[in-house]
Every structure is written in C-alpha cells, then in structure tokens.
Motif scaffolding. Structure first.
Motif, mmCIF file in Angstrom:
data_model
loop_
_atom_site.group_PDB
_atom_site.id
_atom_site.type_symbol
_atom_site.label_atom_id
_atom_site.label_comp_id
_atom_site.label_asym_id
_atom_site.label_seq_id
_atom_site.Cartn_x
_atom_site.Cartn_y
_atom_site.Cartn_z
ATOM 1 N N LEU A 134 0.834 -1.195 0.000
ATOM 2 C CA LEU A 134 0.000 0.000 0.000
ATOM 3 C C LEU A 134 0.871 1.247 0.000
ATOM 4 O O LEU A 134 1.857 1.329 0.746
ATOM 5 C CB LEU A 134 -0.938 0.033 1.220
ATOM 6 N N GLU A 138 -2.871 5.315 0.021
ATOM 7 C CA GLU A 138 -3.828 4.236 0.277
ATOM 8 C C GLU A 138 -3.993 3.957 1.768
ATOM 9 O O GLU A 138 -5.041 3.451 2.181
ATOM 10 C CB GLU A 138 -3.387 2.965 -0.438
ATOM 11 N N PRO A 141 -6.816 7.562 5.927
ATOM 12 C CA PRO A 141 -8.253 7.310 6.155
ATOM 13 C C PRO A 141 -9.163 8.062 5.190
ATOM 14 O O PRO A 141 -10.212 7.529 4.802
ATOM 15 C CB PRO A 141 -8.474 7.753 7.608
ATOM 16 N N GLN A 144 -9.241 6.124 1.931
ATOM 17 C CA GLN A 144 -9.931 4.843 2.087
ATOM 18 C C GLN A 144 -11.443 5.033 2.154
ATOM 19 O O GLN A 144 -12.205 4.268 1.555
ATOM 20 C CB GLN A 144 -9.423 4.103 3.320
ATOM 21 N N SER A 145 -11.897 6.061 2.869
ATOM 22 C CA SER A 145 -13.340 6.256 3.019
ATOM 23 C C SER A 145 -13.985 6.737 1.730
ATOM 24 O O SER A 145 -15.120 6.372 1.414
ATOM 25 C CB SER A 145 -13.629 7.254 4.150
ATOM 26 N N GLY A 148 -11.695 4.022 -1.574
ATOM 27 C CA GLY A 148 -11.073 2.729 -1.308
ATOM 28 C C GLY A 148 -11.400 1.680 -2.351
ATOM 29 O O GLY A 148 -10.613 0.760 -2.589
ATOM 30 N N SER A 151 -8.816 0.885 -5.178
ATOM 31 C CA SER A 151 -7.544 0.255 -4.846
ATOM 32 C C SER A 151 -7.743 -1.240 -4.667
ATOM 33 O O SER A 151 -8.537 -1.674 -3.825
ATOM 34 C CB SER A 151 -6.974 0.857 -3.553
ATOM 35 N N ILE A 154 -6.843 -2.265 -1.065
ATOM 36 C CA ILE A 154 -7.849 -1.977 -0.046
ATOM 37 C C ILE A 154 -9.040 -2.926 -0.197
ATOM 38 O O ILE A 154 -9.564 -3.444 0.802
ATOM 39 C CB ILE A 154 -8.305 -0.508 -0.143
ATOM 40 N N LYS A 155 -9.462 -3.167 -1.442
ATOM 41 C CA LYS A 155 -10.584 -4.085 -1.646
ATOM 42 C C LYS A 155 -10.243 -5.481 -1.134
ATOM 43 O O LYS A 155 -11.093 -6.165 -0.563
ATOM 44 C CB LYS A 155 -10.946 -4.135 -3.130
ATOM 45 N N ARG A 158 -10.385 -5.476 2.659
ATOM 46 C CA ARG A 158 -11.780 -5.456 3.114
ATOM 47 C C ARG A 158 -12.425 -6.829 2.937
ATOM 48 O O ARG A 158 -13.257 -7.243 3.756
ATOM 49 C CB ARG A 158 -12.564 -4.392 2.346
ATOM 50 N N CYS A 168 -10.257 2.053 8.717
ATOM 51 C CA CYS A 168 -9.130 2.360 7.847
ATOM 52 C C CYS A 168 -8.123 1.242 8.075
ATOM 53 O O CYS A 168 -7.392 1.239 9.069
ATOM 54 C CB CYS A 168 -8.516 3.718 8.204
ATOM 55 N N ASN A 170 -4.993 -0.047 7.583
ATOM 56 C CA ASN A 170 -3.733 0.511 7.071
ATOM 57 C C ASN A 170 -2.539 -0.398 7.335
ATOM 58 O O ASN A 170 -1.470 0.064 7.698
ATOM 59 C CB ASN A 170 -3.494 1.907 7.643
#
Length: 439
Positions: A134, A138, A141, A144-145, A148, A151, A154-155, A158, A168, A170
């Motif tokens: 990352l 990325e 926060p 990401q919010s 996100g 990316s 990030i996906k 999650r 977030c 991280n």
C-alpha cells in the motif's frame, strides 16, 4: 506483529479476482500472450471519466499523517523480512494437498496498531502468491473512506476483514493467492525460434544505434562520481511479448545489458579481478521462456537471477543500481526505497533509474497517481543528486523505433522509454575509479 491460525473450519468461496495476473488464461491457438495487468498507470487515467479522475486526483495530507506516526518508516528491512517469511510459508503450502495445508490466515498490525488479516486461505487451488503493498495515500483514512474501491489492495483487505470494512485498514501490505495459468511457450520450439530471431534482429539494430552510444557515454560519465555498482536490481521491466504494444520491454533489457557491460569495462580498468556486475530481475509476469531468452541474451548464466517479491527489495544494498520503468503506481517502489534509506542512508542504493517524479520538500498533499511522498522528497533530496534531463535528448533511430514500436510509431506518438526516466545518484565521498577512454 503477526499471528497465524490453524483451522478446520470451512473457508468462504474464492472471490472473483481477475485483475493483474491473478487469472491468466490463453485461448487455444492464440499466437501471443498479453501480460498487461489491469492496474492503472498515471498515463492511463481517463480525464473524461469523472469518477476515475476524481479518485486518482484526490489529494490527502500525507505530511500530517507522517507527523502523527512520528515519521516512523513503514517499509523497514525487518518488515520486508516478515513479508518474505510469510510469502515463503504460503508458497510452500502450494505443493501440499488441500487437506494437508495448515496455514489458515496471516495477521499483521496496521499503522493504527490494530491487527488485521493480510491473507486468507480462500482458494484451495491456488498455485501463485503475489505481494501487494500500500502507498502512503492508500493508508490514509480520507482516501480509504472516499475512494477505497479504486484500490485493489484496499478491496482485498476489506474482503479478508469483513467485520472491519468501515475501518481504515492501514496494514502496509497484503497477500493475494490465485490459480495462475502458465503459457509454457518454452516448450514450443517454433515459438521460441520466433522469439529469438525477432529479439536478435532488435539487438543487431540496438548495437549499431546512436542510442546505445549515448547511453554508454552517459553512464561512463556518471560512473566518475557514482558509488561503485556491484549489481543491478530491476523491478517490473516486463515479460517478453512480440506484440508491438508490449515489445518495448525488449529494448529496455538491451539498455540494461549495455549499462552493465559498459560499467564492467570501466571498473575492470582499475581492477581486472573485480567480479562482474550481477543482474537481479523481479517481475510477477515472468514465465520460463523469459528466463531462458534473457539468460541467453545476457550471455552470463551465473550473473543473472530471477527472484520473487520481496527478494528484489531485500537484495538492495549500497552497491545497487535500481532500475524500473512505468511500474504501476500501486506498487510504491520509491516509497519503499525511501524507508530503507532512512534506516541507514549510507547503505541506500548507489543509484536509482526511475520514472520522472515531482520531489518537493514543501509539498504536503499527494494523490493516488503520484509516486512520491514527503518522506521520498526528504530522503531523495538529502541523500541523492538528480542528474537533470540526463536522457532528454536520447532517442532511437527511425529503423529501430519501427522495429520496437511498429511502423506507425509516429502516428501513435510512441517515445523512447528513457526520455521519461530520471537518474538519482547517491551522494558519496567513496572511491572513484578511473574513467574508460573514449573509443
């Protein structure tokens, strides 16, 4: 920092992961493969797609984020050693039957000190692992919010942490495992002959070109002040592909081989017993035919090696020339290098050949489409000299341009790759070795 769980519980169905090389397939009878991944480079952002341009252009305050974390480096050598440990552990399970695999998931701490899953065993047929890092943006926060879902990293996090999708998350990295279809073109004698004859023709044109002479002269001049180079470590230079849209990787390798040959001759004038410069190549898209062709082209089996992530990063030392070109910016290579530099500036790479980037120590806000960050600006400014416009006037002869990029290279506005690169040389008071006489 990490924990693993051994579990006999059923795992969730594998997610439909298709970006990058996660699911490579080839149609029966296809002549060529396309190794392009689905990551977006800055040049590929669609300015007419408001959602796309907004996501990649959205700026967050990275300077404040660094202050909040007391300027602590993220990608330390210790962290990369942990990445290697778990990557090797996961890779080792691929040879086991699914009911014999014991590693269920891997946890890691984020910048917020919370623990999250960075890998989950959700594909029992997986045969390949890819490390995803990352960038500083990325891990912010605000990004990401808002964005996100733009990316892959990030996906993926999650997906692994469904109970924390609103967090977030991280952690600096995550692992993706998938079932990769290999092309095995090295088993096709006719195809390998086509590869070799095509590349040999390009090599012939390259050796006779003014571009090669310019490049050799530039690096011989740089060698006068650059710390001695003992190895070249390359990231993402690309798998070989005969389609003209992707064939420029061949000329990139020609350039790298010429740099190494010129520097070897330069150093041997002072010390004929000096070992040859080693070449380390890291790219997730390599296949067996790339290994075979590049070894033959480099003409030194003992001095070329192909490594998997993060071994290329861990190989970087004070004698390294790092080379990369057009790396997807989702791989924050220069940010990782800057973190490694911060641990011991004198042991940072001797030189770095990379995409041109803005380096401004006063800049606070950065977007997803920028390679640099405040810590990159600080460490590169403090410890490196940029050789401004070193390759601005370099170019390929028309015949070579057509060979590499296709006859319509003018209409497609194709450029020689080095025109978009910068060379950074570590500030050093080390030993300077004599310059090779012009020939």
């Amino acid at each position: 920092m990490f924990a693993t769980t051994k579990s006999c519980e059923s795992v969730e169905p594998a997610a439909d992961v298709v970006s990058g090389v996660y699911k490579l397939a080839i149609e029966e009878g296809d002549d060529y493969k396309v190794h392009e991944d689905e990551y977006v480079t800055p040049e590929e952002i669609d300015p007419y797609d408001s959602d796309d341009s907004d996501a990649f252009g959205y700026c967050v305050d990275i300077a404040t984020q660094e202050l909040q974390h007391a300027y602590t480096p993220v990608y330390t050598r210790a962290l990369l050693e942990d990445v290697k440990y778990w990557a090797d552990r996961i890779r080792g399970e691929f040879s086991l039957a699914s009911n014999k695999r014991v590693l269920d998931h891997v946890d890691a701490s984020g910048l917020n000190k919370k623990t999250y899953k960075v890998w989950n065993r959700d594909d029992v047929n997986a045969n390949t692992i890819q490390v995803e890092y990352l960038s500083r943006v990325e891990m912010h926060p605000d990004f990401q919010s808002r964005y996100g879902d733009h990316s892959e990293q990030i996906k993926t996090l999650r997906r692994y942490n469904k109970d924390h999708e609103q967090d977030c998350i991280n952690t600096p990295y995550t692992f993706i495992t998938f079932d990769r279809c290999f092309f095995n073109e090295h088993k096709n004698t006719a195809k390998m002959r086509t590869y070799w004859s095509t590349i040999q023709n390009t090599k012939r044109l390259w050796i006779a070109s003014s571009a090669r002479r310019q490049l050799v002269e530039a690096f011989l001049e740089t060698a006068k002040t650059c710390p001695p180079i003992t190895q070249v470590v390359c990231f993402g230079m690309g798998a070989l592909n005969l389609k003209k849209n992707w064939y420029q990787s061949a000329i990139q390798y020609m350039a790298i081989f010429s740099i190494i040959q010129a520097l070897d001759q330069y150093y041997h004038q002072a010390d004929s017993s000096r070992p040859l410069i080693k070449l380390v190549l890291q790219d997730p898209n390599y296949e067996t035919e790339d290994h075979e062709i590049l070894r033959k082209l480099f003409n030194s089996n003992n001095d070329i090696s192909f490594v998997s992530d993060p071994d290329g990063l861990l190989a970087i030392d004070a004698g390294t020339l790092v080379v990369t070109a057009y790396l997807p910016f989702q791989m924050p290579l220069v940010q990782i290098i800057a973190d490694l530099i911060s641990e011991n500036p004198g042991q940072g790479p001797a030189a770095i050949l990379c995409d041109i980037m803005e380096v401004n120590t006063e800049k606070r806000k950065y977007s997803f489409s920028e390679r640099a960050s405040p810590h990159v600006a600080r460490h590169f400014t403090n410890h490196y000299e940029r050789e401004e416009d070193r390759f601005e006037d370099h170019g390929l002869d028309d015949e070579l341009m057509a060979d590499v990029y296709g006859e319509d290279w003018v209409e497609k506005e194709r450029m020689y790759w080095l025109n978009n690169m910068d060379l950074w040389v570590r500030k050093s008071g080390g030993i300077q070795e004599p310059h090779v006489q012009d020939q």
